[in-house]
Design an enzyme around this catalytic site. Structure first.
Site, mmCIF file in Angstrom:
data_model
loop_
_atom_site.group_PDB
_atom_site.id
_atom_site.type_symbol
_atom_site.label_atom_id
_atom_site.label_comp_id
_atom_site.label_asym_id
_atom_site.label_seq_id
_atom_site.Cartn_x
_atom_site.Cartn_y
_atom_site.Cartn_z
ATOM 1 N N LYS A 1 0.825 -1.209 0.000
ATOM 2 C CA LYS A 1 0.000 0.000 0.000
ATOM 3 C C LYS A 1 0.863 1.265 0.000
ATOM 4 C CE LYS A 1 -2.973 3.063 0.250
ATOM 5 N NZ LYS A 1 -4.209 3.354 0.875
ATOM 6 N N CYS B 1 -3.414 10.822 1.960
ATOM 7 C CA CYS B 1 -2.744 9.568 1.614
ATOM 8 C C CYS B 1 -1.402 9.816 0.955
ATOM 9 C CB CYS B 1 -3.643 8.774 0.676
ATOM 10 S SG CYS B 1 -5.339 8.740 1.239
HETATM 11 N N1 SAJ Z 1 -2.577 15.014 -8.463
HETATM 12 C C1 SAJ Z 1 -1.845 15.820 -9.317
HETATM 13 N N2 SAJ Z 1 -1.623 15.369 -10.594
HETATM 14 C C2 SAJ Z 1 -2.099 14.175 -11.027
HETATM 15 C C3 SAJ Z 1 -2.826 13.367 -10.151
HETATM 16 C C4 SAJ Z 1 -3.060 13.808 -8.873
HETATM 17 O O1 SAJ Z 1 -1.398 16.918 -8.957
HETATM 18 O O2 SAJ Z 1 -1.866 13.868 -12.202
HETATM 19 C C5 SAJ Z 1 -2.817 15.473 -7.074
HETATM 20 C C6 SAJ Z 1 -4.298 15.645 -6.732
HETATM 21 O O3 SAJ Z 1 -4.761 16.905 -7.147
HETATM 22 C C7 SAJ Z 1 -4.274 15.481 -5.235
HETATM 23 C C8 SAJ Z 1 -3.168 14.458 -5.007
HETATM 24 O O4 SAJ Z 1 -2.384 14.461 -6.192
HETATM 25 O O5 SAJ Z 1 -3.918 16.696 -4.584
HETATM 26 C C9 SAJ Z 1 -3.645 13.049 -4.737
HETATM 27 O O6 SAJ Z 1 -4.761 12.720 -5.567
HETATM 28 P P1 SAJ Z 1 -4.959 11.300 -6.243
HETATM 29 O O7 SAJ Z 1 -6.199 11.353 -7.021
HETATM 30 O O8 SAJ Z 1 -3.732 10.894 -6.949
HETATM 31 O O9 SAJ Z 1 -5.044 10.287 -5.025
HETATM 32 P P2 SAJ Z 1 -5.901 10.233 -3.660
HETATM 33 O O10 SAJ Z 1 -5.057 10.786 -2.561
HETATM 34 O O11 SAJ Z 1 -7.250 10.771 -3.821
HETATM 35 O O12 SAJ Z 1 -6.024 8.641 -3.488
HETATM 36 C C10 SAJ Z 1 -4.858 7.844 -3.455
HETATM 37 C C11 SAJ Z 1 -5.052 6.661 -4.430
HETATM 38 N N3 SAJ Z 1 -3.774 5.977 -4.617
HETATM 39 C C12 SAJ Z 1 -3.272 5.719 -5.842
HETATM 40 O O13 SAJ Z 1 -3.821 6.064 -6.860
HETATM 41 C C13 SAJ Z 1 -2.006 4.947 -5.909
HETATM 42 C C14 SAJ Z 1 -6.113 5.728 -3.879
HETATM 43 O O14 SAJ Z 1 -6.217 4.549 -4.674
HETATM 44 C C15 SAJ Z 1 -5.784 5.321 -2.440
HETATM 45 O O15 SAJ Z 1 -6.770 4.477 -1.881
HETATM 46 C C16 SAJ Z 1 -5.721 6.586 -1.614
HETATM 47 O O16 SAJ Z 1 -4.660 7.399 -2.138
HETATM 48 C C17 SAJ Z 1 -5.457 6.219 -0.175
HETATM 49 O O17 SAJ Z 1 -6.398 6.280 0.627
HETATM 50 O O18 SAJ Z 1 -4.332 5.815 0.163
#
Ligand code: SAJ
Length: 425
Positions: free
Chosen positions: A208, A262
């Protein structure tokens, strides 16, 4: 397995409890937040997640879900509480320990205890140790009649798509021993449609952490590119769009920084146990954490020519289409702007109704998006909510726009059908 006690009714615990109730289990949800408990018992929710309100209402009405501030005896206990970090980015296991200690008096031989919270390697074993130290009558020996089963099944759902992903995602299950893994797999098989992959608890924990660190490193790559492109006068959104046409390239999107509970947290749990070795993972964290300051510098730069600029910020949540403000770079940026500028900072966040605690007392006004757009000299777009995508941005060409998500640029500079508006993220 008939009755399940879910400890922690937040973004993971509540949807999990509601799905288990829908599957037919009697679910007893526990949370320290009395207001949340009361709302849930009335068939309502205290957090926003698409369709969660409907599911919880049905679950409560069916009689299968009820909430309380205290655990009860059950066949299975699922722990879904926060695992933040403390001083020096060290994991803080206080909530996991409190949750474990709260259920310990209710445990009986044969019970299954499952940790869903993202946790540092070794936490599941620690849970077993805390229990056994307090309850000498129980055992984790697979041959004992008084054995209990302890496993880790890390949550992997994406906020905004939780209900779909809870069922469809593949899951990893790792017990402190084989029997614990087997028992936990049986439970998840009742509602998970994805693959269930078996391992031990330490590998499940690390897996994870690695998944989120992988995403963090990839976002850091995009964020670093945005800084380099800024220096070189290249449009980073166009650059990524072009580069992603290579069959083996899939660069993520830059933004104002990485937020949420996360990805901005979990990679530190790896750095904490391998400080010398986890160089790339640490650097990615630092790159992403520094991005809000780059945005602030940009705002300072564009406002130099104004006497007293009116600034409007669009979005406060940590990412698109959610109401979650935890670790949000947008909140950090808005907060800093109130220190740098005398005038009121106008903020529009369609997913919240009042200024969050962290920003209370500051010179901020929460307004409707249209008002924010009309009032502002400088618009800072911080979150790519669908709501903001629907704005006709060409109508605001007389304003200074700082677009941290590339949303305006994608809409106005390229034909929409050519550009895949962020669907790869
Ligand atoms: N973000 C960017 N650019 C991107 C993608 C995301 O700047 O191209 C930013 C988002 O705006 C946000 C942050 O990253 O601020 C995180 O967003 P996210 O959509 O990547 O992830 P989370 O935090 O909503 O959810 C993640 C997920 N993990 C992965 O995709 C590996 C989810 O599957 C997990 O369950 C979750 O973390 C968790 O609870 O750990």
């Amino acid at each position: 397995m008939k009755k399940i006690c879910v400890i922690g009714l937040g973004y993971i615990g509540l949807p999990t409890a509601a799905i288990l109730a829908k599957t037919g289990f009697k679910v007893h949800g526990v949370d320290v937040n009395e207001k949340a408990v009361e709302l849930i018992n009335n068939g309502k929710v205290h957090i926003f997640e698409p369709d969660l309100d409907i599911l919880v209402k049905k679950a409560v009405e069916s009689g299968n879900l009820k909430a309380s501030v205290k655990p009860e005896k059950a066949d299975v206990f699922i722990i879904a509480v926060p695992t933040p970090f403390k001083e020096g980015h060290k994991p803080d296991l206080t909530y996991v320990e409190q949750a474990t200690r709260s259920i310990t008096p209710y445990l009986e031989p044969g019970n299954i205890i499952i940790l869903e919270s993202t946790s540092p390697v070794g936490t599941t074993e620690k849970i077993a140790e805390w229990i056994i130290n307090e309850r000498k009558d129980l055992s984790i020996d697979e041959r004992s009649e008084n054995r209990i089963f302890v496993s880790h099944c890390p949550e992997r759902v994406l906020p905004g798509k939780i209900l779909k992903e809870l069922i469809e995602n593949n899951r990893i299950i790792g017990g402190i021993n084989k029997e614990s893994t087997k028992k936990t797999v049986e439970l998840y098989k009742t509602f998970v449609k994805g693959k269930i992959l078996e391992t031990n608890s330490r590998t499940a924990e690390m897996s994870k952490l690695v998944e989120n660190a992988y995403r963090d490193v990839n976002i850091a790559f995009a964020n670093e590119l945005s800084l380099i492109c800024d220096e070189l006068g290249i449009n980073v959104w166009e650059l990524i769009y072009l580069a992603n046409h290579h069959p083996r390239v899939n660069i993520l999107q830059p933004g104002p920084g990485v937020g949420g509970h996360c990805i901005a947290v979990d990679p530190w749990f790896i750095v904490d146990v391998a400080p010398e070795t986890a160089k790339l993972i640490r650097t990615a964290r630092l790159v992403n954490d520094s991005k809000p300051y780059f945005v602030i510098e940009k705002i300072k730069e564009v406002t130099k020519n104004f006497d007293n600029p009116t600034i409007a910020c669009l979005g406060l949540s940590f990412k698109a289409n959610v109401d979650d403000l935890r670790e949000s770079p947008a909140v950090k940026i808005v907060k800093e702007l109130t220190v740098l500028f005398k005038g009121t900072i106008y903020v529009s966040e369609p997913h919240i109704e009042e200024i969050p605690q962290e920003l209370k007392g500051l010179n901020i006004k929460l307004v409707k998006t249209r008002d924010a757009l009309d009032k502002a000299d400088v618009i800072v777009l911080l979150v790519d909510h669908d709501y903001f995508k629907a704005i006709q941005w060409e109508n605001y060409h007389d304003k200074v726009i700082i677009d941290t998500r590339g949303l305006v640029q994608k809409q106005t500079q390229y034909k929409k059908e050519q550009m895949n508006l962020g669907s790869k993220t």
